[in-house]
Write a protein that holds these residues in place. Structure first.
Motif, mmCIF file in Angstrom:
data_model
loop_
_atom_site.group_PDB
_atom_site.id
_atom_site.type_symbol
_atom_site.label_atom_id
_atom_site.label_comp_id
_atom_site.label_asym_id
_atom_site.label_seq_id
_atom_site.Cartn_x
_atom_site.Cartn_y
_atom_site.Cartn_z
ATOM 1 N N ARG A 89 0.828 -1.214 0.000
ATOM 2 C CA ARG A 89 0.000 0.000 0.000
ATOM 3 C C ARG A 89 0.854 1.252 0.000
ATOM 4 N NH1 ARG A 89 -4.383 1.707 4.729
ATOM 5 N NH2 ARG A 89 -4.787 3.836 3.964
ATOM 6 N N ASN A 90 1.940 1.248 0.765
ATOM 7 C CA ASN A 90 2.733 2.463 0.954
ATOM 8 C C ASN A 90 3.923 2.590 0.012
ATOM 9 O OD1 ASN A 90 1.106 3.290 3.187
ATOM 10 N ND2 ASN A 90 2.216 1.842 4.494
ATOM 11 N N GLU A 91 4.519 1.469 -0.369
ATOM 12 C CA GLU A 91 5.708 1.521 -1.217
ATOM 13 C C GLU A 91 5.582 0.551 -2.385
ATOM 14 O OE1 GLU A 91 9.294 0.985 0.995
ATOM 15 O OE2 GLU A 91 8.773 2.468 2.508
ATOM 16 N N PRO A 92 4.916 0.951 -3.449
ATOM 17 C CA PRO A 92 4.787 0.077 -4.616
ATOM 18 C C PRO A 92 6.160 -0.313 -5.147
ATOM 19 C CG PRO A 92 3.337 1.982 -4.804
ATOM 20 C CD PRO A 92 4.235 2.247 -3.639
ATOM 21 N N ASN A 93 6.280 -1.566 -5.538
ATOM 22 C CA ASN A 93 7.545 -2.065 -6.056
ATOM 23 C C ASN A 93 7.999 -1.251 -7.269
ATOM 24 O OD1 ASN A 93 9.158 -3.966 -7.955
ATOM 25 N ND2 ASN A 93 9.200 -5.029 -5.983
ATOM 26 N N ARG A 94 9.232 -0.785 -7.227
ATOM 27 C CA ARG A 94 9.726 0.081 -8.299
ATOM 28 C C ARG A 94 9.826 -0.653 -9.631
ATOM 29 N NH1 ARG A 94 14.596 3.647 -5.473
ATOM 30 N NH2 ARG A 94 13.276 4.707 -3.916
ATOM 31 N N LYS A 95 10.228 -1.904 -9.577
ATOM 32 C CA LYS A 95 10.330 -2.673 -10.818
ATOM 33 C C LYS A 95 8.943 -2.880 -11.417
ATOM 34 C CE LYS A 95 12.180 -6.929 -12.840
ATOM 35 N NZ LYS A 95 12.902 -8.208 -12.575
ATOM 36 N N MET A 96 7.955 -3.113 -10.563
ATOM 37 C CA MET A 96 6.588 -3.266 -11.034
ATOM 38 C C MET A 96 6.119 -1.995 -11.734
ATOM 39 S SD MET A 96 3.102 -3.854 -8.806
ATOM 40 C CE MET A 96 3.194 -2.157 -8.170
ATOM 41 N N LEU A 97 6.382 -0.859 -11.133
ATOM 42 C CA LEU A 97 5.983 0.415 -11.739
ATOM 43 C C LEU A 97 6.708 0.648 -13.062
ATOM 44 C CD1 LEU A 97 5.847 2.755 -8.596
ATOM 45 C CD2 LEU A 97 3.947 1.633 -9.785
ATOM 46 N N SER A 98 7.964 0.218 -13.126
ATOM 47 C CA SER A 98 8.712 0.404 -14.372
ATOM 48 C C SER A 98 8.128 -0.444 -15.499
ATOM 49 C CB SER A 98 10.195 0.071 -14.165
ATOM 50 O OG SER A 98 10.395 -1.319 -13.983
ATOM 51 N N ILE A 99 7.604 -1.619 -15.148
ATOM 52 C CA ILE A 99 6.965 -2.471 -16.157
ATOM 53 C C ILE A 99 5.655 -1.841 -16.622
ATOM 54 C CG2 ILE A 99 5.836 -4.701 -16.522
ATOM 55 C CD1 ILE A 99 7.943 -5.907 -14.630
ATOM 56 N N ILE A 100 4.880 -1.333 -15.673
ATOM 57 C CA ILE A 100 3.614 -0.686 -16.029
ATOM 58 C C ILE A 100 3.854 0.521 -16.934
ATOM 59 C CG2 ILE A 100 1.674 0.647 -15.084
ATOM 60 C CD1 ILE A 100 1.776 -1.173 -12.632
ATOM 61 N N ASN A 101 4.950 1.225 -16.693
ATOM 62 C CA ASN A 101 5.257 2.431 -17.466
ATOM 63 C C ASN A 101 6.158 2.169 -18.671
ATOM 64 O OD1 ASN A 101 3.811 4.280 -15.753
ATOM 65 N ND2 ASN A 101 5.440 4.033 -14.239
ATOM 66 N N ASP A 102 6.515 0.912 -18.888
ATOM 67 C CA ASP A 102 7.370 0.559 -20.017
ATOM 68 C C ASP A 102 6.658 0.902 -21.329
ATOM 69 O OD1 ASP A 102 8.767 -0.836 -22.092
ATOM 70 O OD2 ASP A 102 9.588 -2.203 -20.594
ATOM 71 N N PRO A 103 7.291 1.666 -22.205
ATOM 72 C CA PRO A 103 6.627 2.080 -23.453
ATOM 73 C C PRO A 103 6.268 0.943 -24.401
ATOM 74 C CG PRO A 103 8.969 2.688 -23.459
ATOM 75 C CD PRO A 103 8.635 2.260 -22.067
ATOM 76 N N GLN A 104 6.809 -0.248 -24.179
ATOM 77 C CA GLN A 104 6.432 -1.373 -25.050
ATOM 78 C C GLN A 104 5.044 -1.907 -24.722
ATOM 79 O OE1 GLN A 104 8.042 -5.422 -24.579
ATOM 80 N NE2 GLN A 104 9.126 -4.710 -22.749
ATOM 81 N N TYR A 105 4.518 -1.562 -23.527
ATOM 82 C CA TYR A 105 3.237 -2.088 -23.078
ATOM 83 C C TYR A 105 2.131 -1.039 -23.076
ATOM 84 C CZ TYR A 105 5.866 -6.075 -21.104
ATOM 85 O OH TYR A 105 6.674 -7.172 -20.927
ATOM 86 N N GLN A 106 0.911 -1.500 -23.282
ATOM 87 C CA GLN A 106 -0.292 -0.730 -22.982
ATOM 88 C C GLN A 106 -1.010 -1.474 -21.858
ATOM 89 O OE1 GLN A 106 -1.964 2.321 -23.820
ATOM 90 N NE2 GLN A 106 -2.957 1.504 -21.998
#
Length: 251
Positions: A89-106
């Protein structure tokens, strides 16, 4: 045998940081540490991967990955591009966020439309036209009990700017009819199977559905003292093999 995937790695990590052993129904069963089924019912040798143009990201509630009954691992069993993380809840995994924001993905969050926040886009189907610039659809699944999933969605603001992928009533109704269930509830793998089919990969969806059915029967047999239907596992294995063969032929 196929190499370990994201959920296997997350399981080992979560077990390593646990302060005490995780106990669940059937805790005395000697289990395979990959599929978490009883060793004599292990399905690891049957695991195959489909060819998919889709990706999945599992956001798992606390100790969900430790539960032998969790079906999220089945998605990673079959779909190569699958990621898995523990929800915070307080500290979202940084790698997870990087995957969500990866330009290869929608990314799309699979969640009911009624929970959409203001101005959040909702899709009932996902096609190449819905993913700008040829991006690969990334389906985010909140893996836990229904109450836990609602909590994760409401308290994860980084999901609120992403479009929702919500199955139409017709899709879920026809699926429930096919299952013959009185109370229609979906397991995580079943949600992913619906997503695969709704996104244009019905053969892969059918393969995952068959893999889930085999998992359920093997799991029930492994922890039941009662004699289950003779030959059920063999029958479901045959169904899975046929579904997988069809999926690989139609990639």
């Amino acid at each position: 045998m196929l190499p370990k995937h994201a959920v296997h790695n997350l399981y080992e990590y979560r077990k390593a940081i646990s302060s005490r052993p995780f106990t669940a129904r059937g805790k005395n069963v000697i289990r395979c540490q990959s599929c978490l089924l009883a060793e004599h019912l292990c399905t690891c040798s049957k695991r195959k991967q489909v060819n998919s143009e889709l990706a999945f990201l599992l956001v798992m509630y606390d100790d969900e990955v430790l539960k032998p009954s969790n079906s999220g691992r089945l998605i990673a069993d079959l779909v190569p591009d699958t990621h898995a993380f523990i929800w915070s809840r307080n500290e979202p995994n940084r790698k997870m966020l990087s995957i969500i924001n990866d330009p290869q993905y929608q990314p799309f969050v699979i969640f009911p439309a009624e929970y959409a926040v203001d101005n959040q886009a909702v899709f009932n189907k996902v096609s190449k036209g819905d993913c700008l610039d040829g991006k690969k659809p990334l389906f985010i699944i909140l893996d836990g009990s229904w109450r836990e999933a609602i909590k994760m969605f409401r308290k994860s603001e980084y999901l609120h700017h992403l479009p929702l992928f919500s199955f139409s009533p017709e899709t879920t109704a026809s699926y429930a009819l096919r299952k013959g269930a009185r109370e229609f509830q979906l397991g995580t793998a079943e949600v992913a199977a619906l997503a695969l089919s709704a996104a244009g990969e019905p053969h892969n969806g059918a393969a995952l559905e068959a893999w889930f059915a085999l998992f359920v029967e093997s799991s029930l047999k492994g922890r039941s003292r009662n004699v289950r239907e003779a030959g059920a596992i063999e029958q479901l294995t045959t169904v899975y093999d046929a579904a997988m063969l069809k999926a690989l032929k139609n990639d």
